[in-house]
Design an enzyme around this catalytic site. Structure first.
Site, PDB file in Angstrom:
ATOM      1  CG  HIS A  57      -1.976   1.027   1.362  1.00  0.00           C
ATOM      2  ND1 HIS A  57      -2.047   1.968   1.828  1.00  0.00           N
ATOM      3  CD2 HIS A  57      -2.737   1.407   0.088  1.00  0.00           C
ATOM      4  CE1 HIS A  57      -2.709   2.501   2.324  1.00  0.00           C
ATOM      5  NE2 HIS A  57      -3.272   2.078   1.228  1.00  0.00           N
ATOM      6  CD  GLU A  84      -2.964   1.739  -3.877  1.00  0.00           C
ATOM      7  OE1 GLU A  84      -3.677   3.107  -3.434  1.00  0.00           O
ATOM      8  OE2 GLU A  84      -1.566   2.562  -2.807  1.00  0.00           O
ATOM      9  CG  ASP A  86      -3.043   6.711  -3.795  1.00  0.00           C
ATOM     10  OD1 ASP A  86      -4.163   5.918  -3.621  1.00  0.00           O
ATOM     11  OD2 ASP A  86      -2.077   6.153  -3.084  1.00  0.00           O
ATOM     12  CG  HIS A  99      -3.893   9.103  -0.500  1.00  0.00           C
ATOM     13  ND1 HIS A  99      -4.342   9.689   0.227  1.00  0.00           N
ATOM     14  CD2 HIS A  99      -4.296   7.865  -0.727  1.00  0.00           C
ATOM     15  CE1 HIS A  99      -6.187   8.826   1.052  1.00  0.00           C
ATOM     16  NE2 HIS A  99      -5.743   7.799   0.090  1.00  0.00           N
ATOM     17  CD  GLU A 158      -7.768   5.448  -4.382  1.00  0.00           C
ATOM     18  OE1 GLU A 158      -8.273   6.033  -4.188  1.00  0.00           O
ATOM     19  OE2 GLU A 158      -6.602   4.219  -3.810  1.00  0.00           O
TER      20      GLU A 158
END
Length: 297
Positions: A57, A84, A86, A99, A158
Site C-alpha cells: 500500500h 499500489e 495514487d 495520495h 489509483e
C-alpha cells in the site's frame, strides 16, 4: 442521509447500519484485530491452488514515506506481488504520485496539487514529515515510478479526484504514460469514482480496471464508495475486481462477489494473522502497509 455534512459522516452512518445488520453473523467471520506479535512474519501458502496476491500500500509505507520512490524501492525488496500508488494531475498536466489532493499532510508545503506545477511540487520535501532519514525525498511522477519498477512487480494505480472537481484528462494522460513506458501489461487501474472508470472504459484500452468501494449493506441493494449508491453491482461488469474495506470482507460477501464474476483485493490490513484470515475468507489479494512481514512460497 442527504443532509450529512461529509463523506466521513456518511461512511460512519453506513458502517453503523451495516454492523447492526451484520451483528448475528459477526462472530467467527470478522477478522480478529489482535495479534500476539504484530511484527512477527507469517508465511502465506497458496489457498487451494488459487492465486493470491499481496499488495504493498503506497509502496512499503511503513518502511519509507508513502508514495515516494524510497517506498517503491523498499516494496520491490519484499514478496509483494503488486505495488499500489495514487495519482493526481499537476497544474501543468503532469501525472504525479501522491495520495491526497493537497500536499499539506505529506510534505513541507501547502496547497492543492492541481494548483501547483510539477516544478513547484518537486521543490517540496516529501520525506521529512515521516522520518528525517528520508529528508529530500520528492513527490515522484508516474513516469519515475514506472522506470523504477520496470515490470519487476505489478502496479495497482489509483486514479484520484481533485479537491474541488475531477482532473481534466487524468485518465488519458495516465494511459499515455503507461503506453510510453510499455507498462500496460503489468499495470492495473482502480478508482472509487465511477466517472473515472467509465472514461477509461470508453477509451477502449485492454488494461484491467478495479472498482474501489467501502462495502455493501447485507441483504439490501445499498453500497458505499464515496457516497451511498443503490442497485446491483452489475454496473461494474467491465471491472475485473471490486476491492472492499476489510470491515466488510466476510466470507459470504467475498463469495457473493466471486459468484458475480469479480475478484476482490481487500484494503487495508497490516496484521499478518489477519491477512491470513482474509485469504481464508476468500480474498484474492490483501493491500497492506507491511508487505515486509509477509513471506510467500
Amino acid at each position: 442521509m442527504a443532509g450529512l455534512a461529509s463523506t466521513t459522516e456518511r461512511f460512519t452512518c453506513f458502517l453503523k447500519i451495516s454492523l447492526w445488520l451484520l451483528l448475528p453473523a459477526l462472530v467467527g467471520v470478522v477478522v480478529s484485530c489482535t495479534s500476539s506479535d504484530p511484527n512477527a512474519k507469517v508465511s502465506l501458502m497458496q489457498k487451494n491452488g488459487r492465486k493470491i496476491s499481496v499488495i504493498a500500500h503506497r509502496g512499503a509505507s511503513y518502511l519509507a514515506p508513502e508514495n515516494t520512490l524510497a517506498a517503491v524501492k523498499k516494496a520491490l525488496e519484499t514478496s509483494a506481488d503488486f505495488i499500489e500508488i495514487d495519482v493526481h494531475l499537476s497544474k501543468d498536466g503532469q501525472v504525479v504520485v501522491i495520495h491526497d489532493a493537497t500536499v499539506d499532510r505529506t510534505t513541507n508545503g501547502t496547497g492543492q496539487v492541481a494548483q501547483l506545477t510539477l516544478e513547484e511540487l518537486k521543490e517540496l520535501d516529501a520525506g521529512s514529515k515521516t522520518d528525517t532519514a528520508f529528508a529530500g525525498e520528492r513527490i515522484p511522477t508516474l513516469a519515475q515510478v514506472l522506470k523504477t519498477v520496470k515490470g519487476k512487480k505489478k502496479l495497482l494505480i489509483e486514479l484520484k479526484k481533485g479537491e474541488q472537481d475531477y482532473y481534466e484528462g487524468l485518465e488519458q494522460k495516465t494511459l499515455d504514460v503507461l503506453k510510453a513506458h510499455n507498462a500496460t501489461d503489468w499495470c492495473v487501474l482502480q478508482s472509487f469514482y465511477d466517472p473515472i472508470l467509465e472514461r477509461i472504459w470508453q477509451m477502449d484500452f485492454m488494461i484491467p480496471t478495479h472498482k474501489l468501494m467501502m462495502g455493501k449493506i447485507p441483504f439490501l441493494p445499498i453500497f458505499f464508495d464515496h457516497e451511498f449508491k443503490f442497485g446491483s453491482l452489475d454496473r461494474y461488469h467491465e471491472a475485473a475486481a471490486i476491492n472492499i474495506h476489510r470491515h466488510f470482507a466476510s466470507k459470504s460477501f467475498i463469495t457473493s462477489l466471486h459468484n458475480q464474476g469479480f475478484k476482490t483485493f481487500v484494503w487495508t490490513e497490516d496484521d499478518p494473522k489477519n491477512i491470513q484470515q482474509l485469504f481464508q475468507n476468500g480474498a484474492d489479494g490483501v493491500i497492506t502497509n507491511r508487505p515486509e512481514l509477509i513471506e510467500k512460497p
